[in-house]
Write an enzyme that holds these catalytic residues in place. Structure first.
Site, PDB file in Angstrom:
ATOM      1  N   ILE A 144      35.707  47.153  33.222  1.00  0.00           N
ATOM      2  CA  ILE A 144      35.208  46.932  34.579  1.00  0.00           C
ATOM      3  C   ILE A 144      36.271  46.100  35.289  1.00  0.00           C
ATOM      4  CG2 ILE A 144      33.400  45.916  35.991  1.00  0.00           C
ATOM      5  CD1 ILE A 144      32.529  48.370  34.401  1.00  0.00           C
ATOM      6  N   PRO A 145      37.064  46.716  36.176  1.00  0.00           N
ATOM      7  CA  PRO A 145      38.248  46.053  36.751  1.00  0.00           C
ATOM      8  C   PRO A 145      37.905  45.057  37.845  1.00  0.00           C
ATOM      9  CG  PRO A 145      38.032  48.233  37.689  1.00  0.00           C
ATOM     10  CD  PRO A 145      36.920  48.102  36.682  1.00  0.00           C
ATOM     11  N   CYS A 146      37.377  43.904  37.464  1.00  0.00           N
ATOM     12  CA  CYS A 146      36.962  42.913  38.452  1.00  0.00           C
ATOM     13  C   CYS A 146      38.140  42.340  39.233  1.00  0.00           C
ATOM     14  CB  CYS A 146      36.172  41.794  37.787  1.00  0.00           C
ATOM     15  SG  CYS A 146      36.992  41.031  36.378  1.00  0.00           S
ATOM     16  N   HIS A 147      39.355  42.534  38.726  1.00  0.00           N
ATOM     17  CA  HIS A 147      40.527  42.045  39.455  1.00  0.00           C
ATOM     18  C   HIS A 147      40.751  42.809  40.756  1.00  0.00           C
ATOM     19  CE1 HIS A 147      42.052  45.400  36.987  1.00  0.00           C
ATOM     20  NE2 HIS A 147      42.911  45.596  37.975  1.00  0.00           N
TER      21      HIS A 147
END
Length: 206
Positions: A144-147
């Site tokens: 999950i690419p929260c960046h």
């Protein structure tokens, strides 16, 4: 009528069975046993029977789907019972709002970013603060690419619980910038997004 118990080898282990060679007259089970195919009732399993292939468990999906084993991280699929009982490695449950945030972020393509506010508008629930809390406790990174989520003023925002270069370690700010730079998203020296072309418009891609 009944013989001594006999052992039979199966794929699940050894089974102890008492075999009946004769059935009482008029038994309701008589025709069942007499007409049954070989190796279904009353006969020991053979080597051929033991070679029957067992059905394997469902394979985990790849990173292209909603279930992933990227970096040994398993992401439960939406609308499954697994999500209801899921707990993070720290023993915490995940709220429906947090699942919604993670599902949305999963759709953000590489080379694009969205703001915390964009997510609340798209989901029609929560607040930028609640989105930030979900990302701060994201147990599925980097799948999950929260960046790829930044502040509404287009500042790079927080990462791994830290905000800006003056945060506790002072490293997560630069780490987030480096990751986004590798994905093609550029920021200025003050951590502001250089061009709004990097903002993802989900509607234009639907």
């Amino acid at each position: 009528m009944w013989n001594d118990a006999q052992e039979y080898s199966t794929s699940l282990g050894t089974v102890l069975v008492q075999v009946c060679n004769e059935l009482p007259p008029g038994s309701k089970f008589g025709s069942m046993f007499q007409n049954a195919p070989d190796n279904e009732f009353g006969k020991p399993l053979t080597t051929e029977d033991e070679d029957i292939e067992e059905i394997p468990p469902p394979a985990r999906a790849t990173s292209a789907s909603t279930s992933s084993t990227v970096s040994n991280i398993h992401y439960p699929e939406p609308k499954t019972l697994e999500r209801r009982g899921y707990k993070t490695p720290g023993g915490k449950t995940i709220t429906q709002h947090q699942w919604d945030v993670y599902d949305f972020i999963l759709t953000i393509p590489k080379g694009k970013v969205v703001t915390y506010k964009d997510i609340t508008v798209a989901l029609r629930s929560g607040s930028p603060r609640s989105v930030g809390a979900a990302l701060r406790n994201n147990p599925f990174a980097p799948y999950i690419p929260c960046h790829r989520v930044i502040a509404s003023n287009l500042f790079v925002g927080g990462f791994c619980g830290e905000w800006g270069p003056q945060s506790k370690s002072g490293t997560q700010y630069h780490r987030k910038l480096d990751i986004l730079k590798e994905e093609g998203v550029k920021f200025d020296a003050k951590g502001k997004l250089l061009n709004t072309k990097y903002l993802w418009d989900r509607k234009s891609c639907s």
